[in-house]
Motif scaffolding. Structure first.
Motif, short mmCIF file in Angstrom:
data_model
loop_
_atom_site.label_atom_id
_atom_site.label_comp_id
_atom_site.label_asym_id
_atom_site.label_seq_id
_atom_site.Cartn_x
_atom_site.Cartn_y
_atom_site.Cartn_z
N LYS A 206 0.81 -1.21 0.00
CA LYS A 206 0.00 0.00 0.00
C LYS A 206 0.85 1.27 0.00
CE LYS A 206 -3.71 -2.23 2.66
NZ LYS A 206 -3.04 -3.56 2.80
N LEU A 207 0.30 2.30 -0.62
CA LEU A 207 0.79 3.67 -0.50
C LEU A 207 -0.26 4.45 0.27
CD1 LEU A 207 2.75 6.01 -1.32
CD2 LEU A 207 1.31 6.32 -3.34
N ILE A 208 0.16 5.15 1.32
CA ILE A 208 -0.77 5.84 2.21
C ILE A 208 -0.44 7.33 2.22
CG2 ILE A 208 -1.72 5.96 4.56
CD1 ILE A 208 -0.50 3.13 5.00
N GLY A 215 -5.80 20.35 8.24
CA GLY A 215 -5.24 20.61 6.92
C GLY A 215 -4.22 21.74 6.93
N ILE A 216 -3.45 21.85 8.00
CA ILE A 216 -2.47 22.92 8.13
C ILE A 216 -1.39 22.81 7.04
CG2 ILE A 216 -0.68 23.91 9.63
CD1 ILE A 216 -2.43 23.06 12.02
N ARG A 217 -0.92 21.60 6.82
CA ARG A 217 0.08 21.35 5.79
C ARG A 217 -0.62 20.79 4.55
NH1 ARG A 217 2.82 23.98 8.60
NH2 ARG A 217 2.55 25.18 6.70
N PRO A 218 -0.18 21.18 3.35
CA PRO A 218 -0.87 20.78 2.12
C PRO A 218 -0.50 19.38 1.64
CG PRO A 218 0.98 22.19 1.58
CD PRO A 218 0.94 22.12 3.09
N LEU A 219 -1.42 18.74 0.94
CA LEU A 219 -1.18 17.45 0.29
C LEU A 219 -2.24 17.27 -0.79
CD1 LEU A 219 0.67 14.92 0.42
CD2 LEU A 219 -1.10 13.83 1.80
N VAL A 220 -1.80 16.89 -1.98
CA VAL A 220 -2.73 16.70 -3.10
C VAL A 220 -2.63 15.28 -3.62
CG1 VAL A 220 -2.68 19.13 -3.77
CG2 VAL A 220 -1.07 17.54 -4.83
N LEU A 221 -3.71 14.86 -4.27
CA LEU A 221 -3.79 13.55 -4.90
C LEU A 221 -3.83 13.73 -6.41
CD1 LEU A 221 -4.30 10.43 -4.76
CD2 LEU A 221 -6.75 10.99 -4.69
N GLY A 222 -2.99 12.99 -7.12
CA GLY A 222 -2.96 13.06 -8.57
C GLY A 222 -3.06 11.69 -9.19
N ASP A 223 -3.04 11.65 -10.52
CA ASP A 223 -3.14 10.39 -11.25
C ASP A 223 -2.22 10.44 -12.47
OD1 ASP A 223 -4.56 8.91 -13.73
OD2 ASP A 223 -4.99 7.81 -11.89
N LEU A 224 -1.38 9.42 -12.61
CA LEU A 224 -0.50 9.30 -13.76
C LEU A 224 -0.82 8.00 -14.48
CD1 LEU A 224 1.92 10.38 -15.42
CD2 LEU A 224 3.41 9.04 -13.90
N ASN A 225 -1.65 8.08 -15.49
CA ASN A 225 -2.02 6.91 -16.28
C ASN A 225 -2.54 5.77 -15.40
OD1 ASN A 225 -1.05 8.24 -18.63
ND2 ASN A 225 1.04 7.57 -18.14
N SER A 227 -2.01 5.47 -12.14
CA SER A 227 -1.20 5.32 -10.92
C SER A 227 -1.46 6.49 -9.98
CB SER A 227 0.29 5.26 -11.27
OG SER A 227 0.59 4.11 -12.03
N PRO A 228 -1.95 6.24 -8.75
CA PRO A 228 -2.17 7.32 -7.79
C PRO A 228 -0.86 7.98 -7.38
CG PRO A 228 -3.39 5.35 -7.16
CD PRO A 228 -2.43 4.95 -8.24
N VAL A 229 -0.92 9.29 -7.18
CA VAL A 229 0.26 10.07 -6.81
C VAL A 229 -0.10 11.01 -5.66
CG1 VAL A 229 2.04 11.67 -7.62
CG2 VAL A 229 0.98 10.07 -9.23
N GLU A 259 -4.01 -2.61 -7.47
CA GLU A 259 -5.08 -3.55 -7.73
C GLU A 259 -6.44 -3.02 -7.30
OE1 GLU A 259 -2.35 -4.22 -5.95
OE2 GLU A 259 -1.21 -5.27 -7.50
N ASP A 260 -6.52 -2.45 -6.11
CA ASP A 260 -7.80 -2.05 -5.53
C ASP A 260 -8.12 -0.57 -5.68
OD1 ASP A 260 -8.08 -4.70 -4.70
OD2 ASP A 260 -7.05 -4.29 -2.79
N GLY A 261 -7.20 0.22 -6.21
CA GLY A 261 -7.46 1.64 -6.38
C GLY A 261 -7.34 2.40 -5.08
#
Length: 507
Positions: A206-208, A215-225, A227-229, A259-261
């Motif tokens: 897993k990637l967590i 939400g004091i510090r920033p974090l974003v979710l992306g997608d590369l073809n 693959s979650p980023v 596998e599970d998204g």
């Protein structure tokens, strides 16, 4: 000029003709630490070929958040691999030999700015531990305000620490958890933590990604073809060609597998988000988007607010590079005065490359900034910068402009006066060394030697971010450096809000 007002929301401006009582001044200050040092940057990706190389590229985009060290961890289906190095990402992770030692399609990485006394390899992230259920690597940006308290408790229970980083407290809490599933153990650990953080972790499957309850510090979710980023800022997604999906919500834990998204967990009680306002003022890269807002546009709007609150009759607007450029441009456009690069920055200077004798220290500011005499000589200029910390660098830049022949030198700041220390991952000096905490406006003006000095108001900052004003009952951002309104319990710093207390390292 706008009159000095004691309210937190008023713009502050002072000119040479003003009068105020003199406050305490520490004559022993030097230029060291005369800035808000970067926090740190995190990145993670799962299910991608060349995961380590993509992580290196992402960290390169986040280099502005920390330049002292970088690290990458990967998992190849059988083994974890970890490389941690001092220095810049490009100097350490552009080598194919290094990347070949980081096989696998899942990876996390970290850029680090270390605080004083903390520049040891053992503190460079990601940190890794082999647990009962398998290995786990962890990296985070921010600071846990109860890490020292938890650390002492864990040591009493037999825990052995290998670093002085508060990130290791998370690993120890995961190891001590009585939950059986790794995600439940991870959630059990972060539920015990206070403070501001963006955290990425890597297990065998897993990637967590996780963000603090406010939400004091920033974090974003992306997608590369497919693959979650995860990344601290959207500019890192742009670097690898990934698509922005959304912000990780405050208090959210996202678990990704090829596998599970994606699965989302919300282990904390729902609370309004309070991003650190300094992400807009200083820390984030101008081409990033934070909470749906362009950092560049916010900074230009801060300059426009300055023009409305502190208009000046001058010949030219000069930015203090690089962070003062968008605000200076906004000021010039709003007030209709020419914008010129009256200061040229040397981008190739890190630490002083000559033995730092007193004579060399005196030249320190000129190693990084040089006056562009053709644009300032004989002119009335206004310098625009993002913030004022100790004031020593500002005073040298003001004097540099005078030496270059400027007729008048005014200074405006695209943030309110910094009067309180930070406890959420920004390396600020002790409060007694913050200029605005020790002097009133006129004293600060005299200290830096400017003809006038002005700060944007706290409400002006909120207007630049799209709000009518700061809501005093429920502030839309974390703005404690200006207001002293700390949004979480400062467990390790009880009674020490007025001083920058020593503790574990912030990352």
């Amino acid at each position: 000029m706008i009159e000095d007002d004691s309210s937190a929301s008023a713009a502050l401006c002072a000119s040479e003709s003003g009068s105020s009582s003199e406050l305490h001044q520490d004559d022993d200050w030097n230029g060291e630490g005369d800035t808000l040092h970067e926090e740190c940057g995190v990145f993670g990706i799962v299910g991608a070929d060349d995961a380590a190389a993509l992580t290196a590229l992402g960290l390169h985009a986040l280099q502005h958040r920390g330049q002292e060290a970088a690290g990458i961890a990967t998992y190849d289906g059988e083994h974890f691999h970890l490389e941690r190095r001092f220095g810049l990402v490009g100097d350490n992770f552009s080598n194919s030999d290094v990347l070949e030692r980081l096989p696998g399609n899942v990876s996390i990485g970290h850029n680090r700015y270390s605080t004083a006394g903390g520049a040891g390899l053992r503190n460079v992230q990601p940190l890794f531990a082999e647990l009962e259920g398998g290995g786990i690597a962890v990296a985070h940006n921010g600071q846990f305000t109860n890490a020292m308290t938890l650390r002492r408790s864990l040591i009493k229970r037999g825990a052995i620490f290998q670093s002085t980083s508060d990130s290791e407290v998370v690993l120890q809490l995961i190891a001590k958890s009585r939950e059986s599933d790794i995600i439940d153990r991870f959630i059990d650990a972060i539920r015990q933590m206070e403070g501001g953080y963006a955290l990425v972790a890597l297990t065998r499957k897993k990637l967590i990604g996780a963000r603090d309850p406010l939400g004091i510090r920033p974090l974003v979710l992306g997608d590369l073809n497919g693959s979650p980023v995860f990344a601290s800022e959207t500019c890192a997604l742009d670097m690898i060609g990934a698509k922005f999906v959304r912000e990780v919500k405050n208090g959210e834990v996202i678990v990704c597998t090829k596998e599970d998204g994606i699965r989302s967990f919300h282990p904390f009680a729902e609370r309004p988000a309070r991003l650190d306002i300094f992400e807009y003022i200083y820390f984030s890269r101008p081409d990033s988007f934070i909470a749906g807002r362009s950092v560049y546009e916010v900074r230009k709007s801060l300059g426009a607010e300055l023009a409305k609150e502190c208009p000046l009759d001058v010949d030219v607007v000069v930015p203090v590079p690089d962070s003062g450029v968008p605000a200076a441009l906004g000021y010039a456009q709003e007030i209709g005065i020419p914008f010129e690069l009256g200061i040229v920055r040397n981008h190739y200077v890190g630490r002083t490359f000559i033995e730092p004798t007193q004579q060399i220290r005196a030249l320190g500011v000129r190693l990084k900034h040089s006056a562009n005499r053709s644009q300032v000589e004989g002119k009335r200029i206004v310098l625009v910068d993002d913030s004022l910390v100790r004031g020593t660098t500002s005073s040298k830049i003001v004097q540099m402009m005078r030496d270059a022949g400027a007729k008048e030198v005014h200074m405006l700041l695209a943030s309110p006066p910094i009067t309180h220390s930070d406890f959420y991952g920004i390396d600020t000096p002790d409060r007694k060394k913050l200029l605005a905490a020790q002097m009133n406006l006129e004293s600060m003006r005299k200290y830096i030697g400017a003809d006038s000095l002005g700060f944007v108001s706290i409400d002006g900052v909120y207007r630049a971010c799209g709000f009518d004003r700061r809501n005093p009952d429920a502030p839309q951002f974390t703005d404690h450096c200006f207001t002293g309104d700390y949004p979480t319990d400062l467990v390790d710093f009880e009674g020490e809000e007025n001083h920058r207390a020593p503790g574990l390292l912030k990352d």
